[in-house]
Each structure stands twice: as structure tokens, then as C-alpha cells.
Write an enzyme that holds these catalytic residues in place. Sequence first.
Site, PDB file in Angstrom:
ATOM      1  N   LYS A 162      -6.972  -1.976   9.448  1.00  0.00           N
ATOM      2  CA  LYS A 162      -8.248  -2.427  10.053  1.00  0.00           C
ATOM      3  C   LYS A 162      -8.068  -3.020  11.433  1.00  0.00           C
ATOM      4  CE  LYS A 162      -6.801  -5.473   6.743  1.00  0.00           C
ATOM      5  NZ  LYS A 162      -6.605  -5.342   5.315  1.00  0.00           N
TER       6      LYS A 162
ATOM      7  N   LYS B 122     -12.843  -6.106   9.741  1.00  0.00           N
ATOM      8  CA  LYS B 122     -13.562  -5.185   8.846  1.00  0.00           C
ATOM      9  C   LYS B 122     -15.038  -5.071   9.224  1.00  0.00           C
ATOM     10  CE  LYS B 122     -10.402  -6.266   5.067  1.00  0.00           C
ATOM     11  NZ  LYS B 122     -10.158  -7.236   3.988  1.00  0.00           N
TER      12      LYS B 122
ATOM     13  N   GLU C 277      -1.008 -14.647   1.849  1.00  0.00           N
ATOM     14  CA  GLU C 277       0.236 -14.387   2.577  1.00  0.00           C
ATOM     15  C   GLU C 277       0.927 -15.704   2.908  1.00  0.00           C
ATOM     16  OE1 GLU C 277       1.227 -11.303   3.814  1.00  0.00           O
ATOM     17  OE2 GLU C 277      -0.497 -10.204   3.031  1.00  0.00           O
TER      18      GLU C 277
ATOM     19  N   GLY D  64     -10.707  -2.101   0.654  1.00  0.00           N
ATOM     20  CA  GLY D  64      -9.667  -1.467  -0.172  1.00  0.00           C
ATOM     21  C   GLY D  64     -10.193  -0.249  -0.910  1.00  0.00           C
TER      22      GLY D  64
ATOM     23  N   GLY E 238      -5.118  -4.645  -2.889  1.00  0.00           N
ATOM     24  CA  GLY E 238      -4.254  -4.338  -4.037  1.00  0.00           C
ATOM     25  C   GLY E 238      -3.695  -2.940  -3.891  1.00  0.00           C
TER      26      GLY E 238
ATOM     27  N   VAL F 100       0.835  -1.204   0.000  1.00  0.00           N
ATOM     28  CA  VAL F 100       0.000   0.000   0.000  1.00  0.00           C
ATOM     29  C   VAL F 100       0.870   1.254   0.000  1.00  0.00           C
ATOM     30  CG1 VAL F 100      -1.881   1.224   1.138  1.00  0.00           C
ATOM     31  CG2 VAL F 100      -1.787  -1.266   1.249  1.00  0.00           C
TER      32      VAL F 100
ATOM     33  N   GLY G 245       0.814 -15.291  -5.043  1.00  0.00           N
ATOM     34  CA  GLY G 245       0.810 -14.017  -4.323  1.00  0.00           C
ATOM     35  C   GLY G 245      -0.579 -13.555  -3.907  1.00  0.00           C
TER      36      GLY G 245
ATOM     37  N   ASP H  38      -9.329 -11.278   9.570  1.00  0.00           N
ATOM     38  CA  ASP H  38      -9.299 -10.041   8.778  1.00  0.00           C
ATOM     39  C   ASP H  38     -10.725  -9.571   8.468  1.00  0.00           C
ATOM     40  OD1 ASP H  38      -7.744  -8.201   6.725  1.00  0.00           O
ATOM     41  OD2 ASP H  38      -9.382  -9.137   5.612  1.00  0.00           O
TER      42      ASP H  38
ATOM     43  N   VAL I 187     -11.324  -0.973   4.946  1.00  0.00           N
ATOM     44  CA  VAL I 187     -12.387  -1.932   4.627  1.00  0.00           C
ATOM     45  C   VAL I 187     -12.671  -1.884   3.129  1.00  0.00           C
ATOM     46  CG1 VAL I 187     -14.731  -2.698   5.153  1.00  0.00           C
ATOM     47  CG2 VAL I 187     -13.431  -1.462   6.878  1.00  0.00           C
TER      48      VAL I 187
HETATM   49  N1  LIG Z   1      -2.263  -4.983   0.858  1.00  0.00           N
HETATM   50  C1  LIG Z   1      -3.494  -4.547   0.660  1.00  0.00           C
HETATM   51  O1  LIG Z   1      -4.060  -4.718  -0.440  1.00  0.00           O
HETATM   52  C2  LIG Z   1      -4.246  -3.860   1.759  1.00  0.00           C
HETATM   53  C3  LIG Z   1      -5.590  -3.481   1.547  1.00  0.00           C
HETATM   54  C4  LIG Z   1      -6.259  -2.772   2.539  1.00  0.00           C
HETATM   55  C5  LIG Z   1      -5.609  -2.485   3.717  1.00  0.00           C
HETATM   56  N2  LIG Z   1      -4.307  -2.902   3.912  1.00  0.00           N
HETATM   57  C6  LIG Z   1      -3.656  -2.539   5.166  1.00  0.00           C
HETATM   58  O2  LIG Z   1      -2.595  -1.634   4.873  1.00  0.00           O
HETATM   59  C7  LIG Z   1      -1.545  -1.804   5.802  1.00  0.00           C
HETATM   60  C8  LIG Z   1      -0.260  -2.102   5.040  1.00  0.00           C
HETATM   61  O3  LIG Z   1      -0.454  -3.286   4.274  1.00  0.00           O
HETATM   62  P1  LIG Z   1       0.610  -3.771   3.195  1.00  0.00           P
HETATM   63  O4  LIG Z   1      -0.021  -4.858   2.449  1.00  0.00           O
HETATM   64  O5  LIG Z   1       1.164  -2.611   2.465  1.00  0.00           O
HETATM   65  O6  LIG Z   1       1.738  -4.390   4.169  1.00  0.00           O
HETATM   66  P2  LIG Z   1       3.221  -4.806   3.809  1.00  0.00           P
HETATM   67  O7  LIG Z   1       3.384  -4.949   2.342  1.00  0.00           O
HETATM   68  O8  LIG Z   1       3.581  -5.927   4.706  1.00  0.00           O
HETATM   69  O9  LIG Z   1       4.059  -3.506   4.255  1.00  0.00           O
HETATM   70  C9  LIG Z   1       4.237  -3.168   5.590  1.00  0.00           C
HETATM   71  C10 LIG Z   1       5.262  -2.036   5.652  1.00  0.00           C
HETATM   72  O10 LIG Z   1       5.458  -1.667   7.014  1.00  0.00           O
HETATM   73  C11 LIG Z   1       6.848  -1.587   7.287  1.00  0.00           C
HETATM   74  N3  LIG Z   1       7.093  -1.894   8.678  1.00  0.00           N
HETATM   75  C12 LIG Z   1       6.865  -3.044   9.346  1.00  0.00           C
HETATM   76  N4  LIG Z   1       7.246  -2.937  10.620  1.00  0.00           N
HETATM   77  C13 LIG Z   1       7.738  -1.689  10.759  1.00  0.00           C
HETATM   78  C14 LIG Z   1       8.321  -0.971  11.836  1.00  0.00           C
HETATM   79  N5  LIG Z   1       8.477  -1.533  13.036  1.00  0.00           N
HETATM   80  N6  LIG Z   1       8.710   0.294  11.611  1.00  0.00           N
HETATM   81  C15 LIG Z   1       8.578   0.880  10.403  1.00  0.00           C
HETATM   82  N7  LIG Z   1       8.032   0.242   9.346  1.00  0.00           N
HETATM   83  C16 LIG Z   1       7.642  -1.029   9.534  1.00  0.00           C
HETATM   84  C17 LIG Z   1       7.492  -2.595   6.355  1.00  0.00           C
HETATM   85  O11 LIG Z   1       8.855  -2.271   6.184  1.00  0.00           O
HETATM   86  P3  LIG Z   1       9.807  -3.079   5.156  1.00  0.00           P
HETATM   87  O12 LIG Z   1       9.244  -2.827   3.781  1.00  0.00           O
HETATM   88  O13 LIG Z   1      11.142  -2.445   5.323  1.00  0.00           O
HETATM   89  O14 LIG Z   1       9.730  -4.498   5.588  1.00  0.00           O
HETATM   90  C18 LIG Z   1       6.638  -2.427   5.105  1.00  0.00           C
HETATM   91  O15 LIG Z   1       7.160  -1.390   4.318  1.00  0.00           O
HETATM   92  C19 LIG Z   1      -2.002  -2.919   6.741  1.00  0.00           C
HETATM   93  O16 LIG Z   1      -2.628  -2.364   7.866  1.00  0.00           O
HETATM   94  C20 LIG Z   1      -3.012  -3.680   5.908  1.00  0.00           C
HETATM   95  O17 LIG Z   1      -3.947  -4.366   6.697  1.00  0.00           O
HETATM   96  C21 LIG Z   1      -3.625  -3.566   2.964  1.00  0.00           C
END
Ligand SMILES: NC(=O)c1ccc[n+]([C@@H]2O[C@H](COP(=O)([O-])OP(=O)(O)OC[C@H]3O[C@@H](n4cnc5c(N)ncnc54)[C@H](OP(=O)(O)O)[C@@H]3O)[C@@H](O)[C@H]2O)c1
Length: 433
Positions: free
Chosen positions: A110, A210, A195, A139, A307, A20, A192, A206, A137
Site C-alpha cells: 500500500k 489505504k 510490529e 488484506g 494475515g 505474505v 504478534g 498505514d 487494502v
Molecule cells: N502482513 C500482512 O498481513 C499484510 C497485509 C496486507 C498487505 N501487506 C503488505 O505486504 C507486504 C509484505 O508484508 P509482510 O508482512 O509479508 O512483510 P515481512 O513479513 O516483513 O516480509 C518482508 C519480506 O521482504 C524481504 N525483504 C526485505 N528487504 C528486502 C530486500 N532489500 N531485498 C529482498 N527482499 C527483501 C524480507 O526478507 P527476509 O525474510 O530475508 O528478511 C521478507 O521476506 C508489505 O507491503 C505489506 O504492507 C501485508
Amino acid sequence: MSVPPGGRVWRVGVAGLGNVGAGVLGFLAERPDFAPAGGRVVVSGVSARSRSRPRPVNISGLAWFDDPVALAASPDTDIFVELVGGSDGPAKAAVEAALKAGKPVVTANKALIAEHGAELAALAEEQGVPLLFEAAVMGGTPAVKMLREAMVGDEVRSVAGILNGTCNYILTEMQNKGGAFADVLAEAQRLGYAEADPIMDVGGFDAAHKITILAALAFGCAPNYAAAEIEGIEQVALVDIQLAKDLGYRIKLVASADRTEDGVLVRVHPTLVPLDHPLALAGGALNALFIEGTRIGRIFIQGPGAGSGPTAAAVAADIADVMAGAVRPVFQAPARALSPFTPVDPARSIGRAYLRFLVRDEPGVIAAVSETLAEAGVSIESFLQKPVEDAAGVPIVLTTHSVAESVLKAAIDRIAELPAVIDRPRLLRIARI
Ligand SMILES: NC(=O)c1ccc[n+]([C@@H]2O[C@H](COP(=O)([O-])OP(=O)(O)OC[C@H]3O[C@@H](n4cnc5c(N)ncnc54)[C@H](OP(=O)(O)O)[C@@H]3O)[C@@H](O)[C@H]2O)c1
């Protein structure tokens, strides 16, 4: 800060540069002046775990913070965007730091909002700053604003839908390709779509985060994640998907929240949905949601629930709201006026059910099952016996008329004790929507 021609420059600090976060940085680099109310966004700093990790966006020119809390509190941050994730730890600490420093917060998290939403809302409102979470919620599909803003003229009775794309993808693949849960999950991980540690998704947690948030928005109550009744899809067997189809249903992971006279019921369950129902037709990784209001009636929305691109669009919409100066309670009502969330005991809920038993192939079994159900007060709606080749026994399947869950579970306990019944009967709910 003096306002330059073209509007104010908003300095945005972005913590979390994963799926994100990278999407948000890419969007802001491309369209810094996207906000309809005017003004421009510059990214004033970023934070993640690893500074050197290769990323799809160039961060070399941006101020780096090892600690997201420092980024949140930095005098150079006007809006703090939290995309780290997790209900506690650095995400919560950084959001609290930003709010305490009087900075608007936008988050996609969330888990954080479902588990700590009430206290964070109180802090944000005390400080007079927005705390926005459209991306948390569905996306990119706008469900949060719809409930918080567009539905305030109505009383929402229920919300129900498919809120986890990974589970929807797995169930759709099981149904279309005839694969078992473990095989389809492994393939989804390879592609992908799931997870490496899939428990938050396939365990239903999850979706529960939501629906907890949607319940709070819909009913004006404090979010209460601990009260959610949660069952994931790990136990959904291929045979149930096939038998459900024979009965005219598709199995979906349905998250629902109902307001009753007794309180609020929040549940996540694998659920049988009629084949022609819009939720049954939402396949693959799609999310879909029904909202039922007293005056408006039924609303149905469907779209991507995750996404990088869709989620970044939702984050951007929240940033635009901050830039426009929108001031609203974090949930539907101010934090101090949120009604307590009184959970309804799920045992009291009433609905139709699907039961599958594995029985020994001997005379009188069906009569014994039917009698036991009748004695317990469960009325059978339909009965299906399939000639399935299974050395262990013969599956029989039935659906019930509406029955209280406590009555149904007591009947299942009695059936499990019948000598001809091999396994504990499998219970799945049939959608009420
Ligand atoms: N993916 C989706 O489609 C989606 C959709 C809706 C909501 N969300 C929500 O959006 C949020 C992020 O999701 P994501 O999929 O982008 O997660 P992600 O790909 O796992 O990215 C998490 C990021 O947080 C960083 N991080 C982890 N621990 C940290 C710390 N202690 N200090 C500083 N940075 C730290 C990571 O650093 P590194 O890169 O250096 O490891 C990474 O850049 C979550 O709350 C998720 O539930 C995601």
C-alpha cells in the site's frame, strides 16, 4: 512458449518471503491450478534478504535471487509478485523493472501504491500490462476490485472505515479490559498483533496509505498521500474511551475520503462512532468499510484486513486476473485521464465533536467554558460531568452540534487560556457516517 494440455504455465517470481510471501508460496504449492480461467502457476524464482533464514515454506528447490530487481527482469518471470514492502527502495525498483520489461505486477504494497501509484500506473499502461494490488487494502476482504470494477456504474461520494487491524485491536482491548494505550500496545506486540516498530500502524500512516488508494479508486483521481490529514491513536486516553461510552459511543480509528464540490478530503482520525453502528461493532483486528454511491446507496463490507492466509488469497485473486487476461486501467480511469486530486482544507470541514477538559474544581468553570464556546459560535449538544477521582482536576466533557473545524479550533484555543482550565482540551471527531 507452447501451451501444454490444461492451459498455459505461468512462471511467477515472488520477491519477499515474509508473512505474505510465505502464505503465497504455500498457496501456490498447494493449488497451482487454482485459476478459474485455466492454466497453471509455477514459482520460477524467489528473493528475500536472507537465503538461510528458516521459513515456514520450503524454498530449497526454487531459483534464488539476491536482488528482487534481477528477479523482476528475469526472462523466466512471466508475472512479478512484489511482497517486500516499503514505498521506495527495492520494492519500487523491482516493480519498475518488471513493468519496464513488460511483465504484469501483483503487489500487496500500500505504501508504494499510495505514494507512487500515479507514475506506476502510467508506466504499466504505457507497457500495456496489469498492475494489481487487491491485497494492499483490507488484506483478504475485496475492497479494491469492488471500487475499481463493481462501482464504475455509480458515482461514489464517500468511503469510510476501519482499515488498520492493529489499531482496532488495541482500541478494542483498551475498551474491553480497561488498559492504557502503552500497556495494551506492549501486550499486542508480545502476541504478534503489533510490529516491534508500531509507528506505521498506531500513527495512522498505514490507514492513510489505504484510504489514499481507495480515494483514487473511488473518485478517479490520482492518489495523493501527501494531502491526507493523519492522526493516530497514541493520544487516545482510557478516560476518553470510558467517557465516550457513557455518551453512547465507541472510539475507532476511522479513515475516510469524501468528494465535495471543492475537491477531495482524505482523513484518518480517532473518531466517536455510535455504539450500535456497524463500525462500532467491528471489534478486534477486523477491518470494515462503508462505500456510499449516488445510485447504489450504501454498501458495507467487513472482514480480515491482514494475515498470511487472507492476504495470500487476495494476491492469488490478482494472479488469476492476470492469467485470465483482464485488462483495465490501474485505477478507475486511465492514468492520463485521472483527475487531479484537489485537496480540501480540513479546517473547512464540518462535523460534530467531542471535547474533554480538565478543570479546577471551582464554581463558575462550566459557565465560563459554555460562554466561551457560545461567543466563538460553537453550540453545545450534550454535557457530561463525571465525579472522577483525579487530584489534578475534574474532567468535563461535551459534544457539539455541527461546526466548522476552524471555528472549533479557535474556540479550543480560547478555552485553553481560561484560568480554570488545566490542560489543552482534547478534541475527537464524531462520525458523520
Ligand atoms: N502482513 C500482512 O498481513 C499484510 C497485509 C496486507 C498487505 N501487506 C503488505 O505486504 C507486504 C509484505 O508484508 P509482510 O508482512 O509479508 O512483510 P515481512 O513479513 O516483513 O516480509 C518482508 C519480506 O521482504 C524481504 N525483504 C526485505 N528487504 C528486502 C530486500 N532489500 N531485498 C529482498 N527482499 C527483501 C524480507 O526478507 P527476509 O525474510 O530475508 O528478511 C521478507 O521476506 C508489505 O507491503 C505489506 O504492507 C501485508
